[in-house]
Design a protein around this motif. Structure first.
Motif, PDB file in Angstrom:
ATOM      1  N   UNK A 202       0.841  -1.200   0.000  1.00 17.51           N
ATOM      2  CA  UNK A 202       0.000   0.000   0.000  1.00 17.51           C
ATOM      3  C   UNK A 202       0.876   1.251   0.000  1.00 17.51           C
ATOM      4  N   UNK A 203       2.012   1.165   0.681  1.00 12.71           N
ATOM      5  CA  UNK A 203       2.953   2.295   0.685  1.00 12.71           C
ATOM      6  C   UNK A 203       3.486   2.557  -0.719  1.00 12.71           C
ATOM      7  N   UNK A 204       3.879   1.490  -1.418  1.00 13.58           N
ATOM      8  CA  UNK A 204       4.360   1.633  -2.786  1.00 13.58           C
ATOM      9  C   UNK A 204       3.328   2.344  -3.657  1.00 13.58           C
ATOM     10  N   UNK A 205       2.072   1.901  -3.553  1.00 13.50           N
ATOM     11  CA  UNK A 205       1.015   2.440  -4.405  1.00 13.50           C
ATOM     12  C   UNK A 205       0.656   3.868  -4.009  1.00 13.50           C
ATOM     13  N   UNK A 206       0.631   4.140  -2.702  1.00 17.05           N
ATOM     14  CA  UNK A 206       0.334   5.505  -2.248  1.00 17.05           C
ATOM     15  C   UNK A 206       1.403   6.479  -2.720  1.00 17.05           C
ATOM     16  N   UNK A 207       2.671   6.068  -2.631  1.00 15.92           N
ATOM     17  CA  UNK A 207       3.768   6.927  -3.085  1.00 15.92           C
ATOM     18  C   UNK A 207       3.717   7.118  -4.595  1.00 15.92           C
ATOM     19  N   UNK A 224      -3.926   7.550   3.732  1.00 14.30           N
ATOM     20  CA  UNK A 224      -3.366   7.182   2.427  1.00 14.30           C
ATOM     21  C   UNK A 224      -3.546   5.682   2.176  1.00 14.30           C
ATOM     22  N   UNK A 225      -3.242   4.879   3.194  1.00 15.37           N
ATOM     23  CA  UNK A 225      -3.379   3.429   3.065  1.00 15.37           C
ATOM     24  C   UNK A 225      -4.843   3.039   2.869  1.00 15.37           C
ATOM     25  N   UNK A 226      -5.744   3.704   3.607  1.00 16.96           N
ATOM     26  CA  UNK A 226      -7.164   3.410   3.465  1.00 16.96           C
ATOM     27  C   UNK A 226      -7.661   3.787   2.066  1.00 16.96           C
ATOM     28  N   UNK A 227      -7.126   4.889   1.524  1.00 21.13           N
ATOM     29  CA  UNK A 227      -7.514   5.294   0.169  1.00 21.13           C
ATOM     30  C   UNK A 227      -7.119   4.233  -0.856  1.00 21.13           C
TER      31      UNK A 227
END
Length: 262
Positions: A202-207, A224-227
């Motif tokens: 999720x961090x990869x995708x949020x960034x 951000x993770x929830x989004x």
């Protein structure tokens, strides 16, 4: 001389409307503000803004309906602002066409950073039913560049089983039918197809949505993770697959997401 960037603020509370106007003006935008959804829709039609901030809880036409109507006529980036933080509200906002969803009270610096990140991502030019879709505009090209079999690529296509994405043309297709995706959903899908069986957190995708890459020093908030979870739920719904029995995208519990085995 460079043309000024335009933003529209739709917010019924005057003090917040003033704050948003100030934040966007400091970011270099020419700002037009409205106190309700109908006025905001008129401003979007008139000024064709790059960014529109949109309150959810407004008298009359609420933010969800306003977002749907704006999305029908404009490709403006939509940032929804609300005190409602339940996941179902975020889901409804993103389904209505919002590009981001920020909870009140918000920090002006964070809002500006989110907008800056959106501006680093491709913006679809033109909007509304009168404009041809990317698929229609590229119909001749599509006839000559059919995606290859699962896991392959041809003429810019990324493919996995019956799922195909062309990042440059911003087209996603499943079983020969074009998918109607938001910018975030498209970018997530394209990133997954480009990564193959490598797991994306999720961090990869949020960034990625913020235009950044992981170096170990970045901060990704719970929102951000929830989004990302909401975007993924929307994406799976549009693909017509279940997380419990995925055909294209599988969840690696506690880690992230990746393509299913070919």
């Amino acid at each position: 001389m460079e043309q000024a960037r335009v933003a529209v603020v739709v917010e019924d509370e005057e003090d917040i409307r003033t704050l948003l106007t100030t934040v966007l003006e400091q970011a270099g935008f020419v700002v037009h503000a409205a106190a309700n959804g109908l006025e905001g829709l008129d401003l979007v039609r008139k000024y064709d803004p790059v960014v529109t901030t949109l309150d959810v809880n407004m008298p009359g036409m609420d933010g969800f309906e306003t977002a749907k109507r704006i999305r029908a006529v404009s490709s403006t980036y939509i940032v929804m602002l609300t005190a409602r933080t339940e996941e179902i509200d975020a889901l409804q906002g993103l389904e209505a066409g919002a590009d981001d969803y920020v909870a009140k009270p918000f920090r002006p610096r964070e809002l500006r950073a989110r907008i800056d990140a959106m501006l680093r991502r491709p913006r679809v030019q033109g909007a509304g039913p009168a404009e041809p879709s990317p698929a229609a505009a590229a119909a001749a090209t599509l006839e000559d560049t059919v995606p290859t079999a699962a896991g392959g690529s041809s003429e810019g296509w990324l493919t996995h089983k019956e799922l195909s994405v062309h990042p440059e043309m911003r087209i996603a297709m499943v079983s020969g039918s074009e998918l109607e995706l938001t910018r975030s959903e498209f970018d997530i899908l394209a990133d997954l197809l480009a990564s193959g069986r490598r797991v994306l957190s999720k961090t990869d995708l949020a960034l990625m949505l913020r235009g950044e890459r992981f170096t170990g020093a970045e901060f990704v908030s719970d929102s951000d993770a929830r989004a990302i979870e909401v975007h993924m739920a929307n994406l799976r719904r549009k693909l017509g697959e279940s997380p419990a029995s995925p055909r294209w995208i599988e969840t690696v519990r506690g880690v992230g997401y990746r393509l299913t085995a070919a």
